[in-house]
Design a protein around this motif. Sequence first.
Motif, PDB file in Angstrom:
ATOM      1  N   SER A  51       0.094   3.808  -2.916  1.00  0.00           N
ATOM      2  CA  SER A  51      -0.629   5.040  -2.612  1.00  0.00           C
ATOM      3  C   SER A  51       0.027   5.889  -1.541  1.00  0.00           C
ATOM      4  CB  SER A  51      -2.063   4.726  -2.174  1.00  0.00           C
ATOM      5  OG  SER A  51      -2.038   3.909  -1.021  1.00  0.00           O
ATOM      6  N   GLY A  52       1.053   5.383  -0.859  1.00  0.00           N
ATOM      7  CA  GLY A  52       1.729   6.140   0.180  1.00  0.00           C
ATOM      8  C   GLY A  52       0.959   6.198   1.491  1.00  0.00           C
ATOM      9  N   THR A  53      -0.038   5.352   1.684  1.00  0.00           N
ATOM     10  CA  THR A  53      -0.820   5.305   2.950  1.00  0.00           C
ATOM     11  C   THR A  53      -0.715   3.917   3.569  1.00  0.00           C
ATOM     12  OG1 THR A  53      -2.827   4.647   1.767  1.00  0.00           O
ATOM     13  CG2 THR A  53      -2.456   7.025   2.098  1.00  0.00           C
ATOM     14  N   PHE A  54      -1.190   3.796   4.795  1.00  0.00           N
ATOM     15  CA  PHE A  54      -1.175   2.471   5.465  1.00  0.00           C
ATOM     16  C   PHE A  54      -2.518   2.262   6.199  1.00  0.00           C
ATOM     17  CE2 PHE A  54       1.057   5.689   7.813  1.00  0.00           C
ATOM     18  CZ  PHE A  54       0.503   5.672   9.077  1.00  0.00           C
ATOM     19  N   HIS A  55      -3.579   2.479   5.444  1.00  0.00           N
ATOM     20  CA  HIS A  55      -4.919   2.203   6.001  1.00  0.00           C
ATOM     21  C   HIS A  55      -5.104   0.732   6.321  1.00  0.00           C
ATOM     22  CE1 HIS A  55      -6.220   6.282   5.324  1.00  0.00           C
ATOM     23  NE2 HIS A  55      -5.949   6.217   4.002  1.00  0.00           N
ATOM     24  N   THR A  56      -4.450  -0.095   5.571  1.00  0.00           N
ATOM     25  CA  THR A  56      -4.563  -1.543   5.834  1.00  0.00           C
ATOM     26  C   THR A  56      -4.108  -1.870   7.245  1.00  0.00           C
ATOM     27  OG1 THR A  56      -4.154  -1.981   3.507  1.00  0.00           O
ATOM     28  CG2 THR A  56      -3.889  -3.830   5.030  1.00  0.00           C
ATOM     29  N   LEU A  57      -2.998  -1.206   7.669  1.00  0.00           N
ATOM     30  CA  LEU A  57      -2.489  -1.441   9.023  1.00  0.00           C
ATOM     31  C   LEU A  57      -3.518  -0.993  10.067  1.00  0.00           C
ATOM     32  CD1 LEU A  57      -0.178  -2.261  10.900  1.00  0.00           C
ATOM     33  CD2 LEU A  57       0.725   0.071  10.659  1.00  0.00           C
ATOM     34  N   GLU A  72       0.824  -1.201   0.000  1.00  0.00           N
ATOM     35  CA  GLU A  72       0.000   0.000   0.000  1.00  0.00           C
ATOM     36  C   GLU A  72       0.864   1.260   0.000  1.00  0.00           C
ATOM     37  OE1 GLU A  72      -3.686   1.980   2.598  1.00  0.00           O
ATOM     38  OE2 GLU A  72      -2.687   0.138   3.259  1.00  0.00           O
ATOM     39  N   LEU A  73       2.003   1.210   0.733  1.00  0.00           N
ATOM     40  CA  LEU A  73       2.904   2.371   0.747  1.00  0.00           C
ATOM     41  C   LEU A  73       3.496   2.614  -0.636  1.00  0.00           C
ATOM     42  CD1 LEU A  73       4.774   1.952   4.146  1.00  0.00           C
ATOM     43  CD2 LEU A  73       3.338   3.876   3.460  1.00  0.00           C
TER      44      LEU A  73
END
Length: 360
Positions: free
Chosen positions: A106-112, A102-103
């Motif tokens: 998209s540069g995000t870590f919503h999955t985490l 994801e990083l």
Amino acid sequence: MSSPWPREQQLRLSTVLMDCVEQLTALGRIMLHSGRACPAAGPPSEIVTVDVGEMQVQVKVLCPAEGEGAKPKDCPPSPEKLVKVQRDRQFVAQVISDVAEELRESGTFHTLLETVGRERKKAAHLQDLIRREEEGRGKMKALQRQLLDIRKEKALELQKREEMIAHLKDQLQQMKAKTTLEKKYVKNSSELMVYQGQKFNAHKEKQLEDDIKHLQEKIKEEKRVHKEMEGFLKEHQTQLVQKLEMWMERYDTETDIKQKELNSLKTNKANNLAYFQELCKTYQESEQVVITDRLEKEEQRRLQEKEERERKAAVKIQAWWRGTCVRQGLGPYGKGTKGPKGSKGSKDKKTKEAKKEKKK
């Protein structure tokens, strides 16, 4: 959605995370080959702080052991712990791999964050299950204590019942002995009663036979008396028939005599009735004459009274008129006028008569 970090920082973070995944994979292979794990000593780790907007997330990265002299202690793990460690390792590796991907994309870590939220929910659910299990264990312990109390009560009740059974058995033995004695007594009593009944029945039969003989003799006597009574009644009936014939003849004779007397009385009654009617007619005529005479006398009396009342009224009127004339000086009674001779005497006479009428 734009990323909060530059592209270079995203790549560095992604590389670090992928390195962690590789180290977890290598650790899993080592655990599979060695078949041993020491819970007291683990591989050193490196904590990497990642800034996500205003939040800071710390990621622990496993590192190789420091120094060649660091050796884990020998402690054979149980199979259940090995399975759990492998499952947790695979889960962490999968989460880190998804976050790294994801990083990169998209540069995000919503999955985490989503995974952490799900794990928290699972932990809360697990805590709820543990709490309910503890409550169930408490209830189970209470039920076990209650069951133990019930068992004790049942054991005491069973002991009491066994004692009661033993007591009842003793009573049963006593009742059996008593029943045997009662049976013997009843048997002897029955035999005695049968013997007494036979003797009583024999005596009763003898009495009945004597009564039958006595009654037969009495029946013979009654038959003889009946025949004598029948002869007497027949003779008496003959006499009564003769008397009846005599009384019937006397009845006819006296009936004729009385009928003649009755006819004579009827004739006398008719004559007396005609005489009475004649007297009634004479009485009615006399009464009518008396009533007529009374009416005539009453009429005369009324006429006399009427004439008397009229005369008295005339006298009163004349007296009143004369008095008025005298008081007013009218007519011959005026002033200076002399009445005719003899008027004074007639006046005094009339005054006296008026006074007499008033007195009456």
